[in-house]
Write a protein that holds these residues in place. Structure first.
Motif, PDB file in Angstrom:
ATOM      1  N   LEU A  65      -9.280   1.303  -2.771  1.00 13.66           N
ATOM      2  CA  LEU A  65      -8.529   2.575  -1.680  1.00 13.66           C
ATOM      3  C   LEU A  65      -7.296   3.808  -1.830  1.00 13.66           C
ATOM      4  O   LEU A  65      -8.601   4.802  -1.344  1.00 13.66           O
ATOM      5  N   TYR A  93       1.814   1.936  -3.891  1.00 17.26           N
ATOM      6  CA  TYR A  93       0.893   3.201  -4.270  1.00 17.26           C
ATOM      7  C   TYR A  93       0.571   4.346  -3.573  1.00 17.26           C
ATOM      8  O   TYR A  93       0.315   5.312  -4.618  1.00 17.26           O
ATOM      9  N   PRO A 140      -5.871  -2.427  -4.153  1.00 18.08           N
ATOM     10  CA  PRO A 140      -5.604  -0.878  -3.765  1.00 18.08           C
ATOM     11  C   PRO A 140      -5.673  -0.078  -5.230  1.00 18.08           C
ATOM     12  O   PRO A 140      -5.434   1.309  -4.513  1.00 18.08           O
ATOM     13  N   LEU A 152       0.684  -1.312  -0.286  1.00 17.73           N
ATOM     14  CA  LEU A 152      -0.205  -0.179  -0.205  1.00 17.73           C
ATOM     15  C   LEU A 152       0.820   1.234  -0.281  1.00 17.73           C
ATOM     16  O   LEU A 152       0.662   2.631  -0.538  1.00 17.73           O
TER      17      LEU A 152
END
Length: 226
Positions: A110, A22, A107, A19
């Motif tokens: 998100l 990203y 992701p 994460l």
């Protein structure tokens, strides 16, 4: 590119690393914590614009961590959880989170939710302080403070936005769908009870008797009004 300080809290290092890649690719600064205690300690030393918080962590879990964060801070909080039942989501939102994502997730979704939360959190930047008042309730939009008389009431960003919408439009009835679409900026899904959960939390904080509310009133079969 975007700029914001993101605090990423998850006990799984692989998830934090993926994460983080990203988020950094989007221009965000990312700080890591593997426990709730570590997250609370970091927040005392850094300014976080948004927190991504895992629910299932050893020791202090995400729910307790979120509640502790809400004692002091108002930034958006997004929960990550393997629990997908409606009651799990309700529990997360009731603890003070602004959004709830079920693992596994894309992701990129998100990232979209992070951008959405930050955009709405920063959207209102008035040139002059605007005060909204109804009865004994006072809201200061510039500082995002809420008072009942002289008592300071702490609301989450979404709780503040919902209450401000209703107070700004005193007497007007808003359906659950309309509240969701105006505050979250997304299409409403029929099974989503997010708005009702937030209304319940707001009433618990501002009403002397939440079961007989003076401020947020239910118009049965239609929606809510102030």
């Amino acid at each position: 590119m975007n700029y914001a300080n993101i605090l990423l809290v998850d006990d799984e290092e692989d998830i934090r690393n993926v994460l983080s890649i990203y988020l950094k690719n989007e221009g965000y600064e990312v700080s890591h914590a593997s426990t709730g205690i570590e997250a609370l300690e970091l927040l005392q030393r850094m300014k976080a614009d948004l927190v991504i918080l895992d629910v299932m962590m050893p020791g202090m879990d995400g729910i307790e961590t979120c509640m502790r964060i809400r004692e002091t801070y108002e930034m958006p909080i997004i929960f990550l959880s393997a629990k997908s039942q409606d009651m799990d989501k309700i529990h997360g939102l009731m603890s003070g989170a602004d959004d709830y994502m079920v693992k596994p997730f894309n992701p990129l979704e998100l990232i979209a939710r992070v951008k959405s939360q930050l955009r709405r959190y920063r959207a209102y930047q008035p040139n002059e302080s605007q005060v909204l008042e109804v009865g004994n309730l006072r809201m200061e939009e510039e500082t995002r403070q809420v008072f009942i008389g002289e008592q300071d009431v702490r609301l989450t960003p979404k709780e503040f936005d919902i209450l401000a919408l209703l107070v700004r439009n005193k007497g007007q009835v808003f359906s659950i769908e309309k509240i969701y679409e105006m505050v979250w900026g997304e299409p409403f899904y029929k099974s989503d009870n997010t708005v009702m959960v937030h209304i319940t939390k707001i009433r618990e904080k501002i009403e002397e008797n939440p079961k007989k509310p003076l401020y947020i009133k239910t118009v049965w079969g239609v929606g809510y009004k102030v």
